[in-house]
Design a protein around this motif. Structure first.
Motif, PDB file in Angstrom:
ATOM      1  N   ARG A  21       0.810  -1.222   0.000  1.00 55.14           N
ATOM      2  CA  ARG A  21       0.000   0.000   0.000  1.00 55.14           C
ATOM      3  C   ARG A  21       0.835   1.259   0.000  1.00 55.14           C
ATOM      4  N   ARG A  22       2.147   1.117   0.109  1.00 59.80           N
ATOM      5  CA  ARG A  22       3.044   2.273  -0.001  1.00 59.80           C
ATOM      6  C   ARG A  22       4.136   1.949  -1.012  1.00 59.80           C
ATOM      7  N   PRO A  23       3.747   1.816  -2.281  1.00 57.15           N
ATOM      8  CA  PRO A  23       4.720   1.364  -3.297  1.00 57.15           C
ATOM      9  C   PRO A  23       5.920   2.298  -3.400  1.00 57.15           C
ATOM     10  N   GLU A  24       5.759   3.554  -2.956  1.00 57.31           N
ATOM     11  CA  GLU A  24       6.890   4.492  -3.039  1.00 57.31           C
ATOM     12  C   GLU A  24       8.047   4.067  -2.124  1.00 57.31           C
ATOM     13  N   LEU A  25       7.773   3.133  -1.199  1.00 60.76           N
ATOM     14  CA  LEU A  25       8.833   2.674  -0.289  1.00 60.76           C
ATOM     15  C   LEU A  25       9.594   1.461  -0.820  1.00 60.76           C
ATOM     16  N   ARG A  26       9.153   0.932  -1.953  1.00 60.09           N
ATOM     17  CA  ARG A  26       9.823  -0.239  -2.519  1.00 60.09           C
ATOM     18  C   ARG A  26      11.301   0.026  -2.752  1.00 60.09           C
ATOM     19  N   GLY A  27      12.131  -0.958  -2.395  1.00 63.09           N
ATOM     20  CA  GLY A  27      13.567  -0.807  -2.584  1.00 63.09           C
ATOM     21  C   GLY A  27      14.252  -0.147  -1.405  1.00 63.09           C
ATOM     22  N   LEU A  28      13.466   0.399  -0.475  1.00 64.72           N
ATOM     23  CA  LEU A  28      14.051   1.037   0.709  1.00 64.72           C
ATOM     24  C   LEU A  28      14.052   0.040   1.873  1.00 64.72           C
ATOM     25  N   PRO A  29      14.960   0.251   2.828  1.00 64.67           N
ATOM     26  CA  PRO A  29      14.894  -0.578   4.036  1.00 64.67           C
ATOM     27  C   PRO A  29      13.675  -0.177   4.866  1.00 64.67           C
ATOM     28  N   VAL A  30      12.775  -1.118   5.096  1.00 64.31           N
ATOM     29  CA  VAL A  30      11.545  -0.844   5.833  1.00 64.31           C
ATOM     30  C   VAL A  30      11.479  -1.764   7.039  1.00 64.31           C
ATOM     31  N   ILE A  31      11.128  -1.184   8.172  1.00 70.25           N
ATOM     32  CA  ILE A  31      11.009  -1.949   9.416  1.00 70.25           C
ATOM     33  C   ILE A  31       9.605  -1.747   9.959  1.00 70.25           C
ATOM     34  N   VAL A  32       8.920  -2.839  10.273  1.00 67.69           N
ATOM     35  CA  VAL A  32       7.622  -2.723  10.937  1.00 67.69           C
ATOM     36  C   VAL A  32       7.875  -2.910  12.429  1.00 67.69           C
ATOM     37  N   ALA A  33       7.639  -1.848  13.184  1.00 67.15           N
ATOM     38  CA  ALA A  33       7.935  -1.892  14.618  1.00 67.15           C
ATOM     39  C   ALA A  33       7.083  -0.869  15.337  1.00 67.15           C
ATOM     40  N   GLY A  34       6.833  -1.101  16.611  1.00 65.61           N
ATOM     41  CA  GLY A  34       6.093  -0.146  17.426  1.00 65.61           C
ATOM     42  C   GLY A  34       6.943   1.085  17.682  1.00 65.61           C
ATOM     43  N   SER A  35       6.401   1.994  18.492  1.00 67.73           N
ATOM     44  CA  SER A  35       7.088   3.263  18.666  1.00 67.73           C
ATOM     45  C   SER A  35       7.591   3.483  20.094  1.00 67.73           C
ATOM     46  N   GLY A  36       7.189   2.643  21.032  1.00 71.07           N
ATOM     47  CA  GLY A  36       7.587   2.854  22.425  1.00 71.07           C
ATOM     48  C   GLY A  36       9.062   2.573  22.631  1.00 71.07           C
ATOM     49  N   PRO A  37       9.570   2.867  23.838  1.00 74.03           N
ATOM     50  CA  PRO A  37      10.993   2.642  24.118  1.00 74.03           C
ATOM     51  C   PRO A  37      11.357   1.152  24.074  1.00 74.03           C
ATOM     52  N   ARG A  38      10.372   0.276  24.313  1.00 74.00           N
ATOM     53  CA  ARG A  38      10.681  -1.159  24.286  1.00 74.00           C
ATOM     54  C   ARG A  38      10.196  -1.825  23.007  1.00 74.00           C
ATOM     55  N   ALA A  39       9.915  -1.003  21.990  1.00 72.06           N
ATOM     56  CA  ALA A  39       9.386  -1.551  20.740  1.00 72.06           C
ATOM     57  C   ALA A  39      10.385  -2.515  20.109  1.00 72.06           C
ATOM     58  N   VAL A  40       9.865  -3.577  19.502  1.00 69.72           N
ATOM     59  CA  VAL A  40      10.726  -4.525  18.792  1.00 69.72           C
ATOM     60  C   VAL A  40      10.314  -4.589  17.336  1.00 69.72           C
ATOM     61  N   VAL A  41      11.261  -5.070  16.517  1.00 69.09           N
ATOM     62  CA  VAL A  41      11.010  -5.236  15.085  1.00 69.09           C
ATOM     63  C   VAL A  41      10.132  -6.474  14.894  1.00 69.09           C
ATOM     64  N   THR A  42       8.977  -6.320  14.252  1.00 62.90           N
ATOM     65  CA  THR A  42       8.168  -7.499  13.955  1.00 62.90           C
ATOM     66  C   THR A  42       8.584  -8.093  12.621  1.00 62.90           C
ATOM     67  N   THR A  43       8.869  -7.247  11.646  1.00 63.16           N
ATOM     68  CA  THR A  43       9.371  -7.716  10.352  1.00 63.16           C
ATOM     69  C   THR A  43      10.246  -6.633   9.741  1.00 63.16           C
ATOM     70  N   ALA A  44      11.279  -7.059   9.033  1.00 62.95           N
ATOM     71  CA  ALA A  44      12.117  -6.119   8.289  1.00 62.95           C
ATOM     72  C   ALA A  44      12.100  -6.526   6.822  1.00 62.95           C
ATOM     73  N   SER A  45      12.079  -5.541   5.919  1.00 61.07           N
ATOM     74  CA  SER A  45      12.169  -5.874   4.501  1.00 61.07           C
ATOM     75  C   SER A  45      13.578  -6.410   4.228  1.00 61.07           C
ATOM     76  N   TYR A  46      13.737  -7.096   3.089  1.00 61.07           N
ATOM     77  CA  TYR A  46      15.043  -7.696   2.813  1.00 61.07           C
ATOM     78  C   TYR A  46      16.109  -6.627   2.658  1.00 61.07           C
ATOM     79  N   GLU A  47      15.703  -5.423   2.207  1.00 57.41           N
ATOM     80  CA  GLU A  47      16.669  -4.318   2.102  1.00 57.41           C
ATOM     81  C   GLU A  47      17.201  -3.926   3.483  1.00 57.41           C
TER      82      GLU A  47
END
Ligand SMILES: [Mg+2]
Length: 354
Positions: A21-47
């Motif tokens: 849904r955000r094709p403009e981010l293709r090819g960039l390193p993308v991290i899906v993670a929360g925003s709090g101080p203890r947030a962890v990465v749930t998924t990272a793009s291969y980049e």
């Protein structure tokens, strides 16, 4: 060669949903993670993985390794929706499916005429309809299929016999195999065993002496890539829920109530689709300091009616009265099994009466 089953695993699933849904981010390193101080990465793009970013790493560490990464807050409602689409496509193609989590499943291939081409078609169909890429492992048992699907991610397609798995992964660390965790690998390390090939060469008695008569033989068979090809399809759903993490924490009561109502709309649509009803209605609230609470109430009659669920859920939310801004809100209905038993009972009584 018997190709009993496949393990299908979507590639970088949460990140892929976001990139769609955000094709403009293709090819960039993308991290899906929360925003709090203890947030962890749930998924990272291969980049992003190129920079050493991985799942379960703290978001702070991920950003240290990859400062230019684009961080996106998880949107579980969107992942659930795409997951349901993918699983529906899989079930259209394959009769017996065991879903594991949102993004993986074991598929029974035993009655397919040409399992490889069937799986190629399925993967293409999933991509055409949802934009999700999947990796597939095909083998004689769950263990081989699972390890094979992981071997060439992303977009992997690996077919292997147990012997081929033994050869290919002889030099791999013992932890490659699901079921051999950190503790076991430490104890094996003390015996001088680091790789799967070395584990295979140990006398089975030595493993039984060290790990006991139950775990010893299991380790020996894992090293041989032997195991079950069973698929469990009769998973009985006992609850259904929807939750969402807000981009910005919500402090206002009315705004929260609107979010809750829209979650209930989604939830009751899903319940109605499968004609499921439950008696226990539950809310989940996570505050900005990560305090997470659930509150539930069980009503007299099983329901999937949006108005009834909304009434109870709103009452639960008002009773709890969050004292801090809310970052995640969820609502669920549980107790299906009871409802189904009750329906069956009514049916049985009806038959007697007739
Ligand atoms: Mg995956």
């Amino acid at each position: 060669m018997e190709l009993a089953l496949a393990h299908l695993d979507l590639d970088a699933f949460f990140a892929s949903v976001e990139l769609k849904r955000r094709p403009e981010l293709r090819g960039l390193p993308v991290i899906v993670a929360g925003s709090g101080p203890r947030a962890v990465v749930t998924t990272a793009s291969y980049e992003a993985r190129v920079f050493g970013v991985g799942s379960a790493m703290s978001a702070a560490e991920a950003l240290r390794r990859c400062p230019d990464a684009v961080v996106i807050a998880p949107d579980s409602a969107a992942y659930r929706e795409t997951s349901a689409q993918v699983m529906a496509i899989i079930r259209d193609h394959i009769a017996r499916v065991e879903q594991l989590g949102l993004d993986e499943a074991f598929l029974d291939l035993s009655d397919l005429h040409s399992p490889r081409s069937a799986m190629r078609r399925l993967v293409a169909e999933i991509f055409a309809q949802t934009g999700m890429r999947a990796s597939v492992g095909i083998g004689p048992n769950r263990l081989v299929a699972k390890v094979a699907s992981d071997a060439e991610k992303p977009n992997g397609f690996v077919v292997m016999t147990a012997q081929q798995a033994r050869d290919r992964f002889a030099d791999s660390p013992v932890t490659l195999v699901p079921g051999i965790g950190g503790k076991t690998s430490e104890r094996l390390g003390l015996m001088g065993i680091e790789t799967l090939g070395q584990l295979r060469e140990v006398e089975p008695e030595a493993l039984s002496i060290r790990f006991g008569p139950r775990q010893g033989p299991i380790l020996a068979s894992l090293a041989m890539f032997e195991g079950s090809a069973d698929i469990t399809t009769d998973r009985i759903a006992v609850s259904e829920s929807r939750e969402t993490t807000f981009d910005v924490d919500i402090a206002s009561g009315p705004a929260l109530e609107m979010e809750l109502a829209s979650l209930v709309t989604e939830l009751s649509a899903a319940l109605n689709k499968h004609d499921r009803r439950g008696r226990t209605i539950r809310i989940k609230v996570r505050l900005d300091d990560w305090t997470t609470i659930t509150r539930s109430r069980t009503i007299d009659a099983a329901t999937n009616d949006p108005a009834t669920i909304t009434d109870v859920a709103l009452q639960l939310l008002r009773d709890y009265r969050p004292q801090r801004p809310v970052r995640l809100l969820g609502v669920g209905v549980a107790g299906f099994a009871d409802a189904e038993r009750q329906q069956q009972l009514e049916l049985d009584l009806g038959e007697v009466a007739a």
